[in-house]
Write an enzyme that holds these catalytic residues in place. Structure first.
Site, mmCIF file in Angstrom:
data_model
loop_
_atom_site.group_PDB
_atom_site.id
_atom_site.type_symbol
_atom_site.label_atom_id
_atom_site.label_comp_id
_atom_site.label_asym_id
_atom_site.label_seq_id
_atom_site.Cartn_x
_atom_site.Cartn_y
_atom_site.Cartn_z
ATOM 1 N N TYR A 254 -12.311 -1.564 -4.216
ATOM 2 C CA TYR A 254 -13.101 -1.640 -2.990
ATOM 3 C C TYR A 254 -14.459 -1.634 -2.939
ATOM 4 O O TYR A 254 -15.195 -1.414 -2.184
ATOM 5 C CB TYR A 254 -12.319 -0.723 -1.968
ATOM 6 C CG TYR A 254 -11.193 -1.328 -1.266
ATOM 7 C CD1 TYR A 254 -10.994 -2.387 -0.653
ATOM 8 C CD2 TYR A 254 -9.900 -0.265 -1.645
ATOM 9 C CE1 TYR A 254 -9.478 -2.798 -0.250
ATOM 10 C CE2 TYR A 254 -8.557 -0.767 -1.179
ATOM 11 C CZ TYR A 254 -8.325 -1.792 -0.408
ATOM 12 O OH TYR A 254 -7.118 -2.254 0.045
ATOM 13 N N HIS B 143 -2.431 -5.371 1.314
ATOM 14 C CA HIS B 143 -3.588 -5.883 1.153
ATOM 15 C C HIS B 143 -3.450 -7.384 0.531
ATOM 16 O O HIS B 143 -2.564 -7.866 -0.089
ATOM 17 C CB HIS B 143 -4.175 -5.057 0.153
ATOM 18 C CG HIS B 143 -5.528 -5.837 -0.365
ATOM 19 N ND1 HIS B 143 -6.890 -5.855 0.386
ATOM 20 C CD2 HIS B 143 -5.839 -6.629 -1.645
ATOM 21 C CE1 HIS B 143 -7.750 -6.467 -0.396
ATOM 22 N NE2 HIS B 143 -7.071 -6.841 -1.599
ATOM 23 N N ASN C 263 -2.142 0.218 6.706
ATOM 24 C CA ASN C 263 -1.770 -1.550 7.327
ATOM 25 C C ASN C 263 -0.675 -2.057 6.252
ATOM 26 O O ASN C 263 -0.966 -3.274 6.400
ATOM 27 C CB ASN C 263 -2.886 -2.201 7.722
ATOM 28 C CG ASN C 263 -3.787 -2.454 6.385
ATOM 29 O OD1 ASN C 263 -3.719 -1.804 5.345
ATOM 30 N ND2 ASN C 263 -4.955 -3.238 6.623
ATOM 31 N N LYS D 187 0.831 -1.335 0.140
ATOM 32 C CA LYS D 187 0.095 -0.111 0.150
ATOM 33 C C LYS D 187 0.784 1.431 0.075
ATOM 34 O O LYS D 187 2.065 1.361 0.328
ATOM 35 C CB LYS D 187 -0.844 -0.050 1.426
ATOM 36 C CG LYS D 187 -1.923 -1.177 1.046
ATOM 37 C CD LYS D 187 -3.044 -1.030 2.267
ATOM 38 C CE LYS D 187 -4.066 -2.136 2.314
ATOM 39 N NZ LYS D 187 -5.017 -1.778 3.122
ATOM 40 N N GLU E 174 -9.980 -9.587 -8.253
ATOM 41 C CA GLU E 174 -8.799 -8.714 -8.000
ATOM 42 C C GLU E 174 -7.796 -8.771 -8.709
ATOM 43 O O GLU E 174 -7.091 -7.880 -9.480
ATOM 44 C CB GLU E 174 -8.474 -8.829 -6.424
ATOM 45 C CG GLU E 174 -9.608 -8.430 -5.571
ATOM 46 C CD GLU E 174 -9.099 -8.497 -3.914
ATOM 47 O OE1 GLU E 174 -8.102 -9.055 -3.822
ATOM 48 O OE2 GLU E 174 -9.925 -7.939 -3.315
HETATM 49 P P1 CMP Z 1 -7.667 -4.472 3.128
HETATM 50 O O1 CMP Z 1 -7.007 -5.813 3.270
HETATM 51 O O2 CMP Z 1 -7.053 -3.623 2.176
HETATM 52 O O3 CMP Z 1 -9.338 -4.366 2.983
HETATM 53 C C1 CMP Z 1 -9.913 -3.125 3.229
HETATM 54 C C2 CMP Z 1 -9.255 -2.357 3.824
HETATM 55 O O4 CMP Z 1 -10.209 -1.224 4.799
HETATM 56 C C3 CMP Z 1 -8.600 -2.971 5.142
HETATM 57 O O5 CMP Z 1 -7.353 -3.635 4.488
HETATM 58 C C4 CMP Z 1 -8.157 -1.833 6.041
HETATM 59 O O6 CMP Z 1 -6.898 -1.043 5.762
HETATM 60 C C5 CMP Z 1 -9.336 -0.733 5.796
HETATM 61 N N1 CMP Z 1 -10.024 -0.805 7.033
HETATM 62 C C6 CMP Z 1 -10.648 -1.723 7.576
HETATM 63 N N2 CMP Z 1 -11.251 -1.124 8.861
HETATM 64 C C7 CMP Z 1 -11.092 0.169 8.653
HETATM 65 C C8 CMP Z 1 -11.629 1.125 9.733
HETATM 66 N N3 CMP Z 1 -12.288 0.676 10.658
HETATM 67 N N4 CMP Z 1 -10.995 2.376 9.439
HETATM 68 C C9 CMP Z 1 -10.168 2.584 8.348
HETATM 69 N N5 CMP Z 1 -9.939 1.682 7.381
HETATM 70 C C10 CMP Z 1 -10.251 0.656 7.497
#
Ligand code: CMP
Length: 137
Positions: free
Chosen positions: A49, A115, A112, A9, A126
């Protein structure tokens, strides 16, 4: 063999962690089958998404994912989908197990670092969203 879709990311790319994360991916036994650096538009992030459209964090998520370049990957390994999710750790870096990518490189639930697809049908969607068939031969 199985394939999954992964993203390094924008937070991790901006922090110059992409190389370290790729080394961890290869060290864990994945083969990189396709890879591209791409700065997503907001619209491209929203399409990717789309399943999260109704979530309260959708705007924040798609703003962030279109804030800078990310690394798009097709990873191959036996049981790749589960294995990549285990390698990343829990979505929230604060809850991720020691030694996982999100524990080591993630800053928050939104930022984070990585993904990964969560099931075979999402991996197919995807991978097809970002890679042409020819790139996946
Ligand atoms: P990802 O695996 O990319 O899939 C969806 C993403 O939404 C997840 O990782 C997080 O980075 C993001 N996400 C999930 N919950 C929250 C939240 N409460 N606030 C902000 N981002 C979120």
């Amino acid at each position: 063999m199985e394939r999954t879709f992964a993203i390094i990311k924008p937070d991790a790319v901006e922090s110059r962690l992409a190389g370290q994360i790729l080394a961890r991916i290869e060290g864990a036994g994945f083969t990189v089958r396709a890879m591209r650096l791409q700065h997503l538009t907001k619209r491209e992030a929203e399409g990717f998404y789309a399943v999260h459209r109704e979530r309260p964090f959708f705007g924040e998520l798609t703003e962030f994912m279109s804030s800078g370049p990310c690394v798009l990957l097709c990873l191959e390994a036996p049981d790749a989908i589960r294995k990549w999710r285990d390698t990343m750790g829990a979505t929230d870096p604060g809850k991720a197990a020691a030694g996982t990518l999100r524990k080591d490189f993630g800053k928050s639930i939104g930022r984070n670092a990585t993904h990964g697809s969560d099931a075979p049908d999402t991996a197919a969607f995807e991978l097809g969203y970002f890679f042409r068939g020819l790139e996946l031969v």
